[in-house]
Design an enzyme around this catalytic site. Structure first.
Site, PDB file in Angstrom:
ATOM      1  N   VAL A  66       0.835  -1.204   0.000  1.00  0.00           N
ATOM      2  CA  VAL A  66       0.000   0.000   0.000  1.00  0.00           C
ATOM      3  C   VAL A  66       0.872   1.258   0.000  1.00  0.00           C
ATOM      4  O   VAL A  66       0.562   2.238  -0.679  1.00  0.00           O
ATOM      5  CB  VAL A  66      -0.990  -0.014   1.188  1.00  0.00           C
ATOM      6  CG1 VAL A  66      -1.756   1.300   1.285  1.00  0.00           C
ATOM      7  CG2 VAL A  66      -1.962  -1.176   1.049  1.00  0.00           C
ATOM      8  N   ALA A  69       2.000   1.698  -3.539  1.00  0.00           N
ATOM      9  CA  ALA A  69       0.884   2.182  -4.361  1.00  0.00           C
ATOM     10  C   ALA A  69       0.585   3.648  -4.090  1.00  0.00           C
ATOM     11  O   ALA A  69       0.406   4.443  -5.025  1.00  0.00           O
ATOM     12  CB  ALA A  69      -0.362   1.330  -4.096  1.00  0.00           C
ATOM     13  N   GLU A  70       0.558   4.040  -2.818  1.00  0.00           N
ATOM     14  CA  GLU A  70       0.255   5.439  -2.500  1.00  0.00           C
ATOM     15  C   GLU A  70       1.366   6.365  -2.967  1.00  0.00           C
ATOM     16  O   GLU A  70       1.110   7.468  -3.434  1.00  0.00           O
ATOM     17  CB  GLU A  70      -0.001   5.624  -1.007  1.00  0.00           C
ATOM     18  CG  GLU A  70      -0.402   7.055  -0.689  1.00  0.00           C
ATOM     19  CD  GLU A  70      -1.260   7.209   0.536  1.00  0.00           C
ATOM     20  OE1 GLU A  70      -1.705   8.345   0.768  1.00  0.00           O
ATOM     21  OE2 GLU A  70      -1.490   6.228   1.254  1.00  0.00           O
ATOM     22  N   THR A  71       2.593   5.920  -2.865  1.00  0.00           N
ATOM     23  CA  THR A  71       3.713   6.730  -3.347  1.00  0.00           C
ATOM     24  C   THR A  71       3.579   6.998  -4.841  1.00  0.00           C
ATOM     25  O   THR A  71       3.667   8.145  -5.287  1.00  0.00           O
ATOM     26  CB  THR A  71       5.052   6.026  -3.048  1.00  0.00           C
ATOM     27  OG1 THR A  71       5.199   5.903  -1.632  1.00  0.00           O
ATOM     28  CG2 THR A  71       6.225   6.795  -3.623  1.00  0.00           C
ATOM     29  N   SER A  74       0.455   9.156  -5.634  1.00  0.00           N
ATOM     30  CA  SER A  74       0.595  10.528  -5.135  1.00  0.00           C
ATOM     31  C   SER A  74       1.581  11.347  -5.952  1.00  0.00           C
ATOM     32  O   SER A  74       1.369  12.544  -6.182  1.00  0.00           O
ATOM     33  CB  SER A  74       1.035  10.516  -3.669  1.00  0.00           C
ATOM     34  OG  SER A  74       0.022   9.975  -2.865  1.00  0.00           O
TER      35      SER A  74
END
Length: 146
Positions: A66, A69-71, A74
């Site tokens: 996660v 994925a968020e990196t 974003s």
């Protein structure tokens, strides 16, 4: 909780590989050993070592997936926001498909929607054999700097 951006504002020009590396210095990106390899508002990719990002059973930690994925989502959203604006994550989910015990995983965030106020990305994380490990979706709000 404040609404302060976690990253700098989007640059006027596309980021070079060196700038992508600089972006992660001193952050969770560096701690998780995420290497950004490509970044645009439409697509962002990177890799992460499984070693050091496992849970007690020796498997890649779902939370590490996660974070990757968020990196990726974003960074792409930051680029979509444009100069004088920033991106902040408002929603993320993940489905974990298979276990990984070693090696490197690769994530690719692909734009689903890029608008004025939101950007949404599908993120596919794969192992070294190209097998899907995790599928994630992230939505970011695109805000004006105050």
């Amino acid at each position: 909780m404040t609404d302060t951006p976690a990253t700098t504002t989007a640059p006027d020009e596309p980021l070079t590989v060196e700038q992508l590396r600089d972006l992660g210095r001193g952050t969770l990106i560096e701690r998780m050993e995420i290497q950004l390899t490509e970044a645009s508002a439409q697509r962002c990719s990177g890799t992460m070592s499984v070693e050091g990002n496992t849970q007690p059973y020796g498997l890649l930690h779902g939370g590490a997936s996660v974070v990757l994925a968020e990196t990726l989502g974003s960074v792409a959203a930051m680029l979509a926001a444009g100069p004088g604006r920033y991106a902040v994550g408002v929603d993320i989910n993940a489905t974990h498909h298979r276990a990984v015990r070693e090696g490197v995983v690769t994530g690719v965030a692909s734009a689903v929607h890029v608008g004025r106020s939101t950007a949404c990305y599908d993120v596919v994380i794969s192992d070294e054999r190209g097998r899907r490990v995790c599928t994630s979706r992230i939505t970011c709000a695109l805000r004006d700097e105050v």
